[in-house]
Scaffold this motif. Structure first.
Motif, short mmCIF file in Angstrom:
data_model
loop_
_atom_site.label_atom_id
_atom_site.label_comp_id
_atom_site.label_asym_id
_atom_site.label_seq_id
_atom_site.Cartn_x
_atom_site.Cartn_y
_atom_site.Cartn_z
N GLY A 165 0.79 -1.22 0.00
CA GLY A 165 0.00 0.00 0.00
C GLY A 165 0.82 1.27 0.00
N ASP A 166 2.10 1.15 0.39
CA ASP A 166 2.96 2.34 0.37
C ASP A 166 3.26 2.80 -1.05
OD1 ASP A 166 3.04 2.25 3.09
OD2 ASP A 166 5.01 1.31 3.23
N MET A 167 3.32 1.84 -1.97
CA MET A 167 3.60 2.18 -3.37
C MET A 167 2.31 2.70 -4.01
SD MET A 167 6.83 1.38 -4.16
CE MET A 167 6.88 0.97 -5.90
N SER A 168 1.86 3.84 -3.54
CA SER A 168 0.59 4.40 -3.99
C SER A 168 0.83 5.68 -4.78
CB SER A 168 -0.32 4.68 -2.79
OG SER A 168 0.30 5.63 -1.93
N LEU A 169 -0.17 6.07 -5.51
CA LEU A 169 -0.12 7.29 -6.31
C LEU A 169 -1.21 8.24 -5.85
CD1 LEU A 169 0.30 5.70 -9.85
CD2 LEU A 169 2.08 6.86 -8.55
N GLY A 170 -0.83 9.47 -5.61
CA GLY A 170 -1.82 10.49 -5.30
C GLY A 170 -2.49 11.00 -6.57
N LEU A 171 -3.55 11.75 -6.37
CA LEU A 171 -4.27 12.31 -7.52
C LEU A 171 -3.35 13.19 -8.35
CD1 LEU A 171 -6.89 12.75 -9.09
CD2 LEU A 171 -7.44 14.63 -7.50
N LEU A 172 -2.48 13.96 -7.68
CA LEU A 172 -1.56 14.83 -8.41
C LEU A 172 -0.57 14.01 -9.23
CD1 LEU A 172 -0.59 17.69 -8.96
CD2 LEU A 172 0.90 17.51 -6.95
N ASN A 173 -0.10 12.87 -8.69
CA ASN A 173 0.82 12.01 -9.44
C ASN A 173 0.14 11.46 -10.70
OD1 ASN A 173 1.88 10.72 -6.26
ND2 ASN A 173 2.86 12.34 -7.45
N VAL A 174 -1.10 10.98 -10.52
CA VAL A 174 -1.83 10.41 -11.66
C VAL A 174 -2.04 11.45 -12.75
CG1 VAL A 174 -4.01 9.37 -12.38
CG2 VAL A 174 -2.93 8.65 -10.24
N LEU A 175 -2.48 12.64 -12.33
CA LEU A 175 -2.72 13.70 -13.32
C LEU A 175 -1.42 14.13 -13.98
CD1 LEU A 175 -5.37 15.89 -11.45
CD2 LEU A 175 -5.76 14.27 -13.30
N LEU A 176 -0.35 14.18 -13.19
CA LEU A 176 0.94 14.61 -13.73
C LEU A 176 1.39 13.70 -14.86
CD1 LEU A 176 3.43 16.49 -13.46
CD2 LEU A 176 4.36 14.82 -11.84
N VAL A 177 1.23 12.39 -14.67
CA VAL A 177 1.67 11.44 -15.69
C VAL A 177 0.63 11.33 -16.81
CG1 VAL A 177 2.32 9.04 -16.13
CG2 VAL A 177 3.03 10.16 -14.02
N ALA A 178 -0.65 11.20 -16.44
CA ALA A 178 -1.69 10.98 -17.45
C ALA A 178 -1.81 12.17 -18.39
CB ALA A 178 -3.03 10.71 -16.77
N LEU A 179 -1.62 13.37 -17.88
CA LEU A 179 -1.73 14.56 -18.73
C LEU A 179 -0.37 15.08 -19.16
CD1 LEU A 179 -4.53 16.50 -16.80
CD2 LEU A 179 -4.78 14.93 -18.71
N GLY A 180 0.62 14.96 -18.28
CA GLY A 180 1.92 15.55 -18.57
C GLY A 180 2.68 14.83 -19.66
N VAL A 181 2.63 13.49 -19.69
CA VAL A 181 3.38 12.76 -20.71
C VAL A 181 2.84 13.03 -22.10
CG1 VAL A 181 3.99 10.46 -21.55
CG2 VAL A 181 4.21 10.99 -19.12
N PRO A 182 1.51 12.92 -22.35
CA PRO A 182 1.03 13.28 -23.69
C PRO A 182 1.29 14.75 -24.04
CG PRO A 182 -0.61 11.95 -22.56
CD PRO A 182 0.43 12.31 -21.54
N ALA A 183 1.13 15.64 -23.03
CA ALA A 183 1.40 17.05 -23.31
C ALA A 183 2.87 17.26 -23.64
CB ALA A 183 1.00 17.90 -22.11
N GLY A 184 3.75 16.57 -22.93
CA GLY A 184 5.17 16.67 -23.23
C GLY A 184 5.51 16.14 -24.61
N ALA A 185 4.83 15.05 -25.00
CA ALA A 185 5.06 14.51 -26.33
C ALA A 185 4.61 15.50 -27.41
CB ALA A 185 4.31 13.18 -26.49
N ALA A 186 3.47 16.12 -27.17
CA ALA A 186 2.99 17.11 -28.14
C ALA A 186 3.94 18.31 -28.20
CB ALA A 186 1.58 17.57 -27.76
N LEU A 187 4.45 18.73 -27.05
CA LEU A 187 5.39 19.86 -27.02
C LEU A 187 6.68 19.51 -27.75
CD1 LEU A 187 6.09 22.69 -25.98
CD2 LEU A 187 6.94 21.61 -23.87
N ALA A 188 7.16 18.27 -27.54
CA ALA A 188 8.38 17.85 -28.25
C ALA A 188 8.16 17.86 -29.76
CB ALA A 188 8.79 16.45 -27.78
N ALA A 189 6.97 17.44 -30.19
CA ALA A 189 6.67 17.48 -31.62
C ALA A 189 6.63 18.92 -32.14
CB ALA A 189 5.33 16.79 -31.89
N GLN A 190 6.10 19.82 -31.33
CA GLN A 190 6.06 21.22 -31.73
C GLN A 190 7.47 21.78 -31.87
OE1 GLN A 190 3.39 23.35 -32.14
NE2 GLN A 190 1.70 22.00 -31.60
N ILE A 191 8.34 21.46 -30.90
CA ILE A 191 9.70 21.99 -30.94
C ILE A 191 10.46 21.44 -32.14
CG2 ILE A 191 11.91 22.00 -29.71
CD1 ILE A 191 10.34 22.00 -27.10
#
Length: 717
Positions: free
Chosen positions: A272-298
């Motif tokens: 149970g210690d290896m848990s993810l908070g809501l902020l962690n989930v949102l960071l990865v679920a939204l941040g990784v695709p957004a980062g991929a889109a940003l890399a494509a833009q650059i």
């Protein structure tokens, strides 16, 4: 345009589908590791929070206070945390992890300690905790499943007389360490893995960037606007990243429980210690695709400026030596700390932390220049075509050659500093050597001096198989200013600790076992004290030192007898090296975590390099095909690709490890006056094996070279 972008990504032919699958697989691995890293940080934080519940601060409130005393005990090198509690009324707070406060003669024990109590003879361990076991301490109070913890009940008078006793009105709301310290530790640990993961994800999303540039440039030439091109590129990259991120979440939850059982920090986590908070989930679920889109833009910045400029390949400006300045400044700060060391921890942090950060930033900033220098050296001494071609290509664009391995450089630097510091501290403050006289000595120090010892104590001690001597050190105020010395009867002096002065019946000795170890030897002659044997017996006892044959059974039986005889023991019964061994075990846990970071970062670096190699082969397949048509064997092209990847990686690894060990040495000299002890061979083996594995990953991409450089590729499109 969004629909058009999805059509290009999903129905753009075999090449587009292959690119989509490769990017999705890479993002899945990267996001899975990213989630594991974030969950690991949360797990360490949870361990520290539960550790705090064992050491509450004294407090006052409207409820009945709870008497509380936390001490450390040891059994065969393992630490046992003992908490004595006593309620003063019905509203006294309850310790974390148990249903109620145990009364006198009752206790709760952790699952691991209950198993240990059942497995070992009571004379070695069980007799230390007489009374009735009420049950098990719950996970909410345990740092890990292996924690040895016991909560013992007593009367208020009994617990109040114990060392470090305090009244508390709340339990479990005190941070284990200052928040800034925890954030610093976890930030360094997480940074060692996060940076390579993010580089890996960014490298994967840029796969076949040059080919896409040409395609988007053609779309610009037929009338597409920069905004439309950006939308198509972002949709194409985000589609693969979304699919990869979803798979990454599945991988994390599938392997979370097995990962929790691995003692990354020296002790396993609860699942149970290896848990993810809501902020962690949102960071990865939204941040990784957004980062991929940003890399494509650059990656399309040249297309937005001029579509015709994509076909013009201009050699970038070579990096300059001024890139070394931040790294040199960081080393200078640590050298300055050798002569100026602030007294406060905040002042020390203000010097050491900026110095280390400067070196880290300097390594990344200087990486392209170091890559260029290595390429030029390789070109100068090249005696084969493959070596010369690889060197010229690296020197032509060293930034691209360094980009994929910058995460490896930072991870190796951070872990080299950590391993160097930990190895040295463990060597300086490690346990007494097994088999030495000190290693078999048990010492009990009292919080308050005992007026006498039980009549049967020494008889009970000598009855234990393996006991060689038992000595009571008494306090003599007239010669013991500040508690620095004591007196013993000459007849009680063990032969291994020296001999008495001629004619002496009572001698002066250092107080405490640690001072005995510094000056005692069979040749030591102890001075006589101005006391008679009758006067000696009237002095309070400060400690009892028992010599054994070093066997574990004898040591633990002695501990038990002394603890039963002196319930208010302070730090013991203590075997030399108990504290040092426990401290060393803690450090080794962090060292193990550093090794995990090395392995993971090198694996990620190998994957990043593999993706870069695949992308490079795809983008350069026509030049390679022309080389094959002009007579260059495939093995030569393989050497070119291997050297382009291996040379920067090996050069970066050597520089990062060297700078890390230098920084560790300067820190140790300034902070502790220690000289760096070279890391154990295991560290170098891990690094070498990891680098070889990276090279193996790169080699696995070589079969693609022959397939994509056939004669048909040389035709103009």
């Amino acid at each position: 345009m969004i629909r058009f972008g999805l059509r290009l990504a999903l129905a753009g032919g075999r090449e587009a589908l292959t690119r989509l699958l490769v990017i999705a697989a890479a993002v899945a691995i990267g996001s899975g590791l990213l989630l594991t890293t974030l969950a690991g940080v949360n797990a360490v934080d949870a361990q520290l929070t539960r550790y705090a519940s064992m050491y509450p601060n004294a407090s006052a409130g409207d409820v009945d206070p709870l008497w509380w005393s936390t001490r450390q005990d040891y059994f065969r090198g393992k630490q046992i945390i003992r908490i004595d509690v006593a309620a003063t009324g019905p509203t006294s707070p309850t310790p974390v992890g148990v249903p109620r406060v145990p009364a006198a003669g009752e206790y709760f024990a952790s699952p691991a300690l209950r198993e240990l109590l059942a497995a070992r003879p009571t004379a070695e361990l069980g007799d230390r905790y007489p009374g009735r076991g009420l049950g098990t301490v719950g996970p909410a109070a345990l740092t890990s499943p292996d924690t040895l913890l016991i909560i013992v009940g007593g009367t208020p008078d009994q617990v109040a007389a114990l060392p470090a006793a305090k009244k508390v009105t709340s339990v479990g709301d005190t941070p284990a360490l200052p928040e800034t310290t925890v954030n610093l530790i976890l930030g360094v640990v997480a940074g060692g893995l996060l940076f390579p993961v993010l580089i890996f994800i960014g490298t994967a999303t840029r796969l076949s960037a040059a080919r896409r540039e040409q395609r988007f440039a053609a779309m610009r030439l037929v009338g597409a606007t920069p905004r439309q091109i950006s939308t198509v590129a972002a949709v194409e990259a985000a589609a693969a990243a979304v699919a990869g991120t979803a798979v990454g979440f599945g991988l994390f939850y599938a392997f979370r429980e097995p990962l929790a059982g691995i003692p990354f920090t020296g002790m396993p986590f609860f699942p149970g210690d290896m848990s993810l908070g809501l902020l962690n989930v949102l960071l990865v679920a939204l941040g990784v695709p957004a980062g991929a889109a940003l890399a494509a833009q650059i990656s399309l910045r040249r297309v937005r400026i001029s579509p015709l400029g994509v076909t013009r390949r201009v050699t970038p400006r070579a990096p300059r030596a001024y890139r070394l300045i931040p790294m040199v400044l960081g080393v200078a700060v640590l050298v300055f700390a050798l002569g100026y060391r602030p007294e406060t921890s905040d002042g020390q942090t203000a010097i050491f932390l900026p110095g280390l950060l400067l070196i880290m930033a300097g390594l990344v900033f200087a990486g392209p220049w170091l890559t260029m220098v290595g390429a030029r050296v390789m070109a100068r001494y090249a005696n084969r075509p493959a070596t010369l071609i690889a060197a010229r290509r690296l020197a032509d664009n060293p930034k691209a050659g360094f980009r994929a391995i910058s995460g490896i450089m930072l991870a190796l630097f951070v872990t080299s500093v950590a391993v160097g510091v930990i190895t040295t501290i463990v060597d300086e403050r490690g346990p007494a050597p097994i088999g030495s006289t000190d290693a078999g000595t048990v010492n009990t120090v009292f919080d308050e001096k005992a007026s006498s010892v039980p009549d049967t104590l020494f008889a009970d001690l000598h009855a234990i198989t393996g006991v060689r001597s038992a000595t009571a050190i008494r306090e003599a105020p007239d010669i013991n200013t500040g508690g620095e010395g004591g007196v013993i009867a000459c007849a009680d002096l063990p032969s291994a600790y020296g001999r008495c002065a001629e004619g002496a019946s009572v001698i002066e000795v250092p107080m405490g076992l640690s001072r005995w170890r510094e000056s005692a030897s069979p040749a030591t002659v102890w001075p006589a004290a101005s006391l008679t044997l009758d006067g000696l017996q009237r002095l309070p006892v400060s400690s009892v030192v028992v010599g054994t044959d070093g066997s574990a059974a004898a040591i633990e039986r002695v501990r038990t007898v002394l603890e039963v005889a002196f319930p208010t023991f302070w730090v013991g019964p203590n075997v030399p090296g108990d504290f040092e061994s426990d401290f060393a075990d803690t450090l080794r846990g962090w060292e193990q975590l550093a090794n995990v970071i090395i392995i993971a970062s090198l694996a990620l670096g190998g994957c990043s390099l593999a993706v870069s190699v695949i992308g490079g082969l795809t983008e350069r397949r026509r030049p390679f095909s022309l080389l094959r048509l002009s007579g260059a064997p495939v093995r030569v092209l393989r050497r070119v690709v291997a050297l382009e990847s291996a040379v920067p990686m090996l050069a970066v690894a050597a520089v990062a490890i060297g700078m890390g060990l230098l920084a560790a040495h300067l820190f140790l000299r300034a902070q502790m006056h220690y000289t760096l002890i070279a890391p154990q061979p295991r560290f170098y083996v891990i690094v070498v094996v990891g680098l070889v594995a990276c090279l193996g990953v790169i080699a696995s991409t070589m079969p693609l070279l022959e397939r994509v450089t056939g004669p048909e590729t040389a035709r103009s499109e």
